[in-house]
Write an enzyme that holds these catalytic residues in place. Structure first.
Site, short mmCIF file in Angstrom:
data_model
loop_
_atom_site.label_atom_id
_atom_site.label_comp_id
_atom_site.label_asym_id
_atom_site.label_seq_id
_atom_site.Cartn_x
_atom_site.Cartn_y
_atom_site.Cartn_z
CD GLN A 162 -2.45 1.45 2.81
OE1 GLN A 162 -1.85 1.19 3.76
NE2 GLN A 162 -3.78 1.20 2.68
N GLY A 163 0.80 2.24 -0.98
CA GLY A 163 1.63 3.25 -1.12
C GLY A 163 0.73 4.56 -1.11
CD GLU B 108 -5.03 0.07 6.31
OE1 GLU B 108 -5.44 0.91 5.47
OE2 GLU B 108 -4.01 -0.32 6.67
CB SER C 282 3.63 -3.03 5.42
OG SER C 282 3.40 -1.96 6.24
#
Ligand SMILES: Cc1cc2nc3c(=O)[nH]c(=O)nc-3n(C[C@H](O)[C@H](O)[C@H](O)COP(=O)(O)OP(=O)(O)OC[C@H]3O[C@@H](n4cnc5c(N)ncnc54)[C@H](O)[C@@H]3O)c2cc1C
Length: 389
Positions: free
Chosen positions: A128-129, A246, A163
């Site tokens: 995830q950016g 999330e 991550s």
């Protein structure tokens, strides 16, 4: 109101329990926590086993290749896999728990066909950016820009705290596609191939010694326009779907894991004599109540999602997700503080699993949105208080 399990749910539980009993003994040994390529291989092998047994993407809609299971069956899955000591979702966290569900909800048919099956089979890993050095809590101030050039975006900027970036094939990337628009406007959600020319990953070491996340630098990276999920400049709305998944459901399985750790803490305390301390016993009792309440909260959120699906809604978790995230991240820290007390001087042993977990638990009130941000969301969207800014 019927709080029991239906016959179908009971059958599902028993089938799953039997499969776990025969499958788990054949799994390879867990790799060292610092060996990320080996961890990826291990997590993906587990995902492949789930896929072959018909348990991959249990909570995903059937049109997206999932099992279309009810949220209640998903809870049963979490309980049974945790009880059996099955591997956790690990490297497949982003793909399975929020990038995949976002593509299933917002992607085109071609995008669903391209990206969802490899996630379910454990063939491709996502990261995830979202966060940037100057855009974390205030995510809408992100600056990574994407300039249209024919059928591609040319992306330049940097991300931080990404991550699994080192071992990921794809990244759910937020970019600014309209430089003149500020805030929530002018943002788009792209699927970035991590091996594209111009992508550089520099691992960061955490307090616990792990290199689980990284800085990601993007230098004129070409991303096909067809990799944009949702309309151009409508990425903020798509992001809200991602964040709801999330915060709302992605941590549910960990509550079961924490309850198991709590049981082990009690056993250890009885073995090493710490159980005689009434204050410590009360502390463990309070934690037991806290995790029990959190599991009820998960069930409440799940039942809300189930009702929304039955009524033809989208099943995306609501603002109650923030209530869960706020309490869970604090309870996890409290759990490992109590573990240190049970262990006594042994808690200073850096190699003890609970020591690493204690250090890692500190990140839980920051990752996936800090506690202060969850409090803002609860104040505004649950309690209806005036906006903070
Ligand atoms: C273990 C871990 C894994 C992560 N993984 C990823 C990942 O894979 N991908 C990704 O994109 N990001 C990831 N992150 C980043 C995470 O989402 C951000 O750290 C988080 O959103 C906070 O942003 P920040 O670090 O920029 O802090 P800041 O936004 O600078 O916040 C600093 C402090 O100010 C407070 N604050 C800021 N604004 C407000 C406000 N309006 N009201 C009240 N308080 C406020 C914050 O709560 C915090 O206490 C990860 C973080 C951690 C710790």
């Amino acid at each position: 109101m019927d709080l029991g399990w239906t016959k179908e749910e009971e059958d599902f539980r028993l089938r799953l329990r039997a499969w776990l009993r025969t499958t788990l003994p054949g799994l390879p040994a867990k790799p060292s926590p610092d060996d990320w390529p080996a961890r990826r291989a291990y997590d993906c092998a587990w995902q492949r086993a789930l896929y072959e047994a018909g348990y991959a993407g249990l909570h995903w809609p059937a049109e997206a290749g999932g099992q279309g299971a009810t949220p209640t069956q998903q809870l049963i899955y979490l309980e049974e896999t945790e009880r059996a000591g099955a591997p956790y979702v690990g490297a497949n966290f982003v793909g399975l728990l929020h990038a995949g569900p976002t593509i299933a909800a917002e992607g085109t048919a071609a995008q669903r066909a391209r990206w969802l099956p490899p996630i379910l089979r454990g063939d491709e890993v996502w990261c995830q950016g979202f966060t940037e050095p100057e855009a974390g809590s205030d995510l809408a101030s992100l600056r990574t820009r994407a300039v249209r050039d024919g059928d591609a975006y040319v992306v330049t900027g940097s991300k931080i705290w990404t991550s699994h970036a080192e071992i990921a094939d794809w990244c759910e990337l937020l970019v600014r596609t309209d430089a003149s628009a500020s805030g929530h406007r002018g943002i788009s959600w792209l699927a970035l191939p991590m091996d594209a020319p111009g992508v550089t990953v520099r691992p960061l070491r955490t307090l616990a010694g792990s290199t689980e996340f990284a800085e990601v630098f993007l230098d004129e990276v070409r991303v096909p326009v067809s990799h944009r999920v949702g309309a151009e400049n409508d990425g903020w709305r798509v992001t809200m779907v991602t964040l709801a998944f999330e915060r709302g459901t992605a941590f549910a399985g960990e509550v079961v894991a924490c309850r198991r750790t709590l049981e082990r803490l009690a056993v250890t305390a009885k073995e090493n004599g710490r159980w005689d301390d009434a204050v410590l016993r009360r502390r463990l009792g309070r934690l037991d109540a806290e995790f029990g309440a959190l599991w009820r909260l998960v069930q409440g959120n799940v039942s809300e999602a189930e009702s929304s699906l039955r009524a033809g809604g989208d099943g995306v978790p609501g603002a109650g997700a923030s209530v869960f995230k706020l309490r869970y991240s604090q309870a996890r820290q409290d759990l490992y503080d109590a573990a240190a007390e049970v262990l006594g001087p042994l808690s200073l042993d850096a190699d003890h699993a609970w020591t690493g977990e204690r250090l890692t638990s500190l990140s839980y009130t920051i990752a996936a949105g800090t506690s202060q941000i969850q409090q803002n969301i609860i104040a505004e969207r649950v309690l209806g208080l005036p906006r903070s800014r």
